[in-house]
Scaffold this active site. Structure first.
Site, PDB file in Angstrom:
ATOM      1  N   HIS A  59       0.410   3.738  -2.923  1.00  0.00           N
ATOM      2  CA  HIS A  59       0.030   5.341  -2.377  1.00  0.00           C
ATOM      3  C   HIS A  59       1.384   6.260  -3.233  1.00  0.00           C
ATOM      4  CE1 HIS A  59      -0.568   8.334   0.976  1.00  0.00           C
ATOM      5  NE2 HIS A  59       0.618   8.738   0.421  1.00  0.00           N
ATOM      6  N   GLU A  60       2.403   6.204  -3.169  1.00  0.00           N
ATOM      7  CA  GLU A  60       3.506   7.032  -3.867  1.00  0.00           C
ATOM      8  C   GLU A  60       3.079   6.931  -5.198  1.00  0.00           C
ATOM      9  OE1 GLU A  60       4.818   8.889  -1.893  1.00  0.00           O
ATOM     10  OE2 GLU A  60       4.570   7.937  -0.076  1.00  0.00           O
ATOM     11  N   GLU A  94      -3.959  13.100  -0.629  1.00  0.00           N
ATOM     12  CA  GLU A  94      -3.481  11.940   0.263  1.00  0.00           C
ATOM     13  C   GLU A  94      -4.425  10.907   0.370  1.00  0.00           C
ATOM     14  OE1 GLU A  94      -0.749  10.933   2.491  1.00  0.00           O
ATOM     15  OE2 GLU A  94       0.298  12.023   0.988  1.00  0.00           O
ATOM     16  N   GLU A 128       0.803  -1.079   7.681  1.00  0.00           N
ATOM     17  CA  GLU A 128       0.590  -2.004   8.733  1.00  0.00           C
ATOM     18  C   GLU A 128       1.726  -3.070   8.709  1.00  0.00           C
ATOM     19  OE1 GLU A 128      -1.707  -3.835   5.445  1.00  0.00           O
ATOM     20  OE2 GLU A 128      -1.426  -1.990   6.314  1.00  0.00           O
ATOM     21  N   HIS A 172      -2.120  15.212   6.242  1.00  0.00           N
ATOM     22  CA  HIS A 172      -2.099  13.668   6.616  1.00  0.00           C
ATOM     23  C   HIS A 172      -3.028  13.688   7.646  1.00  0.00           C
ATOM     24  CE1 HIS A 172       1.911  13.776   4.836  1.00  0.00           C
ATOM     25  NE2 HIS A 172       1.299  12.744   4.455  1.00  0.00           N
ATOM     26  N   ASP A 183       0.782  -1.045   0.071  1.00  0.00           N
ATOM     27  CA  ASP A 183       0.147  -0.122  -0.030  1.00  0.00           C
ATOM     28  C   ASP A 183       0.717   1.379  -0.051  1.00  0.00           C
ATOM     29  OD1 ASP A 183       0.710   0.220   2.708  1.00  0.00           O
ATOM     30  OD2 ASP A 183      -1.231  -0.728   3.281  1.00  0.00           O
TER      31      ASP A 183
END
Length: 955
Positions: free
Chosen positions: A450-451, A474, A503, A542, A446
């Protein structure tokens, strides 16, 4: 002035003191004020749900509608899509009110095509050839059976712009100097520190590069010079890249935000010794299947995976994946390349390339443990999965939609230590090297998703990475990053850990303890939205993202993955534009769902998802405070508030932030109406202070910064001093004025004083190049300040001094011999307070110390460690209380890492108490009489001047 009158500090410039509120355009632009939170000025709380059938949503502050849906209006089928889009807007001026639709002032950003002949054209607004920040309009069309029709439009086109000139008065050189000064102040930790041997000053380490002249769409438009400032954060060695906008008339920095998009919330950006160009792939590629060498490796989680490698013309294997190229056109398609950046500084890997960086080069196709532990296997494998996801689900070819190359740098460090973060810098992904509690940041799919999604956002809506638009950026990266993670790893949405991000990054903690964010955290605007400065998490990108991503994730759980993903992608790629806030994001998602044929029941689910997270029109009005508001929506950036003798002085702009800042004077009790005291001359009037009898401020003009003064009871305004460079920390008491002036020749600061009665002026420390001083406070003609001077051996020493203007003598305060940093001073009738950092372990905490004016009877008001210790950043004091602004270090941002105010008795008895329990950021504390404190607060989503008479206690 009463005997227990004033605070004597203007608030130290430094990390996270710039404030800017509002959002979208009011949040990003008017929000360039204090705390970024609210909605764009162009939509400010007025955007309703997209209509179910054909309809138009008007913009606010512009005649051009923000959203038009349900159209089927034929346009020319021949020619380019951009020409057809401009032709549509020209033919319907009565609807769009766009006077000039020529390619000169409405330039094409790009056209994307999709299934069913869909075309999406993005057009960039310019005014007299100058780009308008966030001025982007989208035209959606279909082309089939030889016909082309417009189906809808959306975005921000600003019709109220009216500028006399688009040529700035401020020179490029002056703009760069002031931008660098603003960034250096932001990355200060509030303390003056002795540099290590050979170390430069913070300001000398930052470099400014002039970009294009840009118009900020506030009111009738604000002409600015856009300066990009790069360097290294002196606190942790991470890269810095700040986008700074300098007002073209006055030279004041009206807006500043980070240009780097991180997975976590540490600052990242550009560095020092680097190659400017992207390393080129091998120019001579073998043909056909020889492009791909089948390899395999083991991911961090123990899974063995197949990956594609490439053997170059010299026979060496490289971690390059050409396997997703079309079989019949092997030279067309993506190249996915993974570079070995182990040991390279993060500050050398953003925006440019570290010198000599090369692809990972395994000896055999069987990648060993080294490639697992470095994160190379995960980064390379996951990049392919991200490419496949976007192509298979949406027909998107790579991040740019044009099968552009995909680059990953794996293993960067920060000051030689693990860099626990990852970021997208506009052209590549950069992953930090693991260590301690964290694995390398490519170890979780993830994070990679995400990036890389930041890259997709950049090439679609290009949501500005600040405030609400940044939080949406974000949120979308989190949403798609998690969606890709679940698909690549065969995880179900029903898994209780499905909404966790990051996680799998921890070496010891379980998923829930390790995760950096949770899309199922239930965050809402009313309970969780945090008003925060651009210095703090870039305006909450964030902190506030899971409010929006949580709504999208709820929708995915209820509608199913495939439909929800299609809706969100369509909203991103065909509806959203750079300055959209949460309310516009909601409207875009609802409109995309309608376009894709969602049923009434499904539309109800979409709306319910946003409702449940509090994203409804006007949501900002529901944010409450425990303070008394003196002025709301002052909309100012990087300037503070002064108070004393029952009066306050503060800069103020209009609600959309388009007016240059003017200085207003009012009663700290809240009684009566504030009055304008500065001239409306087009300059920026900032850094105001008052002792209850006189008001002083700095007038920023294109050629100089002028120190102005005016009696509180009225009378003539006069210039008492002037300087060609930046200033900060302006304070006044009686006939005396002091401030910190930057010496651009030597890159240092010195405290300057002025006697307004006699005209005498000078430097408290002599002002020699090797002397540095700053952080002044003033009382009864005595100026307390921090000094950095050489001892008899030439070694730099730090201390606190009191300069007596009447006698010209200086008295040293008893600062520790082991002091590492000294912070803001505050002088009262009978003593001097200052912040002192003696901790070699660099915990971030610092002590508050006090001594009599002659240096006797020194006491520790709050300790540096243990019970009652604080992350002291700056302070302010009356004769009855000391108020400390804290700024805890923030690896991952949370409300308790934001700037908060604590108050303590002058002798420290009873320990510190929270001044206010407000959820937003609290900046620029200013003590008045007794225990009354004023500050600029961002809880409501705007910059508000607030006050409390006494501490709230514990929160």
């Amino acid at each position: 002035m009463g005997t227990s009158a004033r605070r004597r500090t203007a608030g130290a410039p430094g990390r996270r003191t710039g404030v800017a509120v509002g959002q979208g355009i009011a949040a990003l632009l008017a929000a360039a004020g204090l705390l970024v939170t609210a909605v764009p000025a162009a939509h400010a709380g007025t955007t309703p749900d997209a209509p179910a059938a054909s309809g138009t949503t008007p913009g606010s502050g512009t005649d051009t509608p923000s959203l038009v849906t349900g159209l089927n209006e034929e346009v020319a089928a021949s020619g380019t899509a951009a020409d057809a889009a401009r032709g549509h807007l020209k033919a319907r001026k009565g609807r769009y009110h766009i006077a000039d639709t020529s390619a000169k002032d409405l330039t094409s950003v790009g056209t994307t095509t999709g299934k069913g002949g869909k075309e999406t054209v993005r057009l960039q607004q310019k005014y007299k050839g100058v780009e308008v920040l966030g001025g982007q309009y989208v035209v959606r069309m279909t082309k089939k059976d030889g016909k082309r029709a417009v189906t809808g439009t959306s975005g921000n086109y600003f019709t109220k712009l009216k500028l006399d000139t688009v040529t700035p008065r401020v020179s490029e050189k002056t703009a760069i100097e002031r931008a660098v000064g603003a960034v250096a102040a932001k990355y200060s930790d509030g303390l003056l520190r002795a540099p290590a041997k050979g170390q430069k000053t913070a300001e000398a380490d930052f470099k400014g590069t002039a970009g294009d002249v840009t118009i900020l769409p506030q009111g009738t438009g604000v002409l600015t010079r856009h300066i990009t400032v790069t360097g290294t954060d002196p606190a942790d060695g991470s890269p810095v890249q700040q986008e700074v906008y300098i007002d073209g008339h006055s030279g004041f920095p009206v807006m500043q935000y980070s240009g780097i998009q991180t997975f976590g919330a540490t600052n990242t950006a550009a560095g020092a010794t680097q190659d400017a160009a992207t390393p080129a792939p091998d120019a001579t590629l073998p043909a056909g299947d020889e492009l791909v060498v089948k390899g395999n490796g083991v991911r961090y989680n123990g899974q063995k995976v197949d990956i594609n490698l490439y053997r170059d013309t010299k026979g060496a294997l490289q971690m390059i994946d050409y396997g997703r190229r079309d079989a019949d056109s092997p030279f067309e398609g993506p190249m996915i390349a993974t570079y070995d950046a182990r040991g390279r500084e993060a500050s050398s890997a953003s925006g440019v390339w570290p010198v000599g960086v090369k692809y990972f080069q395994p000896a055999t196709p069987e990648l060993g443990e080294e490639y697992t532990n470095s994160g190379a296997v995960d980064a390379h494998w996951a990049a392919g999965k991200v490419y496949d996801y976007y192509k298979n689900h949406f027909g998107r070819k790579s991040l740019d939609g044009k099968d552009g190359f995909i680059y990953s740098l794996v293993g960067v460090v920060s000051n030689g230590r693990p860099y626990n973060n990852a970021f997208w810098d506009g052209q590549k992904m950069v992953y930090g090297q693991g260590g301690g509690d964290y694995r390398t940041f490519s170890a979780d799919t993830d994070v990679v998703g995400h990036e890389m999604t930041h890259g997709v956002v950049q090439h679609t809506a290009n949501l500005v990475y600040a405030g609400q638009s940044g939080a949406m950026n974000e949120a979308l990266a989190d949403y798609f990053g998690n969606a890709i993670d679940l698909e690549a790893n065969g995880q179900s949405m029903d898994d209780p850990d499905a909404g966790l991000l990051g996680e799998d990054l921890c070496t010891t903690l379980g998923p829930r303890e390790c995760a950096l964010r949770d899309l199922n955290d239930g965050a809402t605007t009313s309970k969780n939205f945090i008003g925060v400065t651009y210095g703090g998490d870039n305006g909450g990108v964030h902190l506030n993202s899971t409010i929006f991503s949580g709504a999208l994730w709820d929708m995915r759980q209820d509608l199913g993955a495939e439909l929800a993903d299609q809706i969100v992608y369509r909203a991103l790629s065909a509806y959203m534009t750079p300055l959209d806030g949460f309310t516009e994001g909601r409207a875009a998602v609802i409109a995309a769902a309608q376009e894709l044929g969602a049923t009434k029941a499904q539309l109800k689910v979409v709306k319910r998802s946003f409702d449940a997270h509090g994203i409804v029109p006007g949501w900002e009005k529901a944010l409450g405070v425990d303070t008394d508001s003196l002025l709301s929506k002052v909309n100012i950036y990087n300037t503070g508030v002064g108070a004393g003798g029952g009066k306050y002085a503060v800069s103020r702009s209009n609600e959309d932030g388009s007016e240059p800042y003017s200085v207003w004077l009012g009663n700290t009790s809240g009684k009566g109406q504030p009055q304008l005291v500065s001239a409306n001359n087009g300059d920026y009037n900032v850094y105001a202070d008052t002792d209850g009898k006189t008001v002083v401020w700095a007038d920023y003009a294109s050629d100089a910064v002028r120190i102005m003064a005016r009696p509180v009871k009225g009378g003539l305004t006069k210039q008492v001093d002037g300087i060609g460079s930046n200033i900060s920390g302006l304070v006044v008491d009686g006939d005396w004025v002091a401030y910190t002036a930057t010496n651009p020749q030597y890159g240092v600061t010195n405290v300057r004083y002025v006697n307004m009665k006699t005209g005498e002026r000078g430097l408290v420390d002599g002002g020699l190049p090797y002397r540095v001083s700053g952080l002044p406070s003033i009382r009864d003609g005595k100026i307390a300040y921090v000094a950095l001077t050489p001892d008899t051996s030439g070694n730099p020493t730090l201390d606190v001094r009191v300069f007596d203007g009447a006698t010209g003598t200086t008295t040293k305060m008893p600062v520790s011999d082991t002091v590492m940093g000294v912070g803001q001073t505050a002088i009262t009738d009978d003593g001097v307070f200052w912040i002192e950092d003696d901790d070699a372990t660099d915990t971030g905490k610092a002590a508050v110390r006090r001594a009599n004016l002659d240096g006797s009877d020194a006491v520790t008001v709050t300790p540096e460690a243990g019970e009652g210790s604080l992350y002291a950043y700056t302070l302010t004091a009356s004769d009855d209380a000391v108020t400390v602004t804290t700024a805890p270090p923030a690896t991952w941002w949370a409300n308790d890492t934001l700037m908060k105010l604590y108050q303590i008795a002058p002798d420290g008895k009873g320990g510190p108490q929270r001044v206010s329990c407000n959820r937003g950021e609290q900046a620029y504390g200013a003590a008045d009489e007794g225990k009354r404190v004023l500050w600029l607060d961002g809880t409501t989503g705007y910059t508000d001047l607030v006050t409390r008479e006494r501490p709230a206690g514990t929160c």
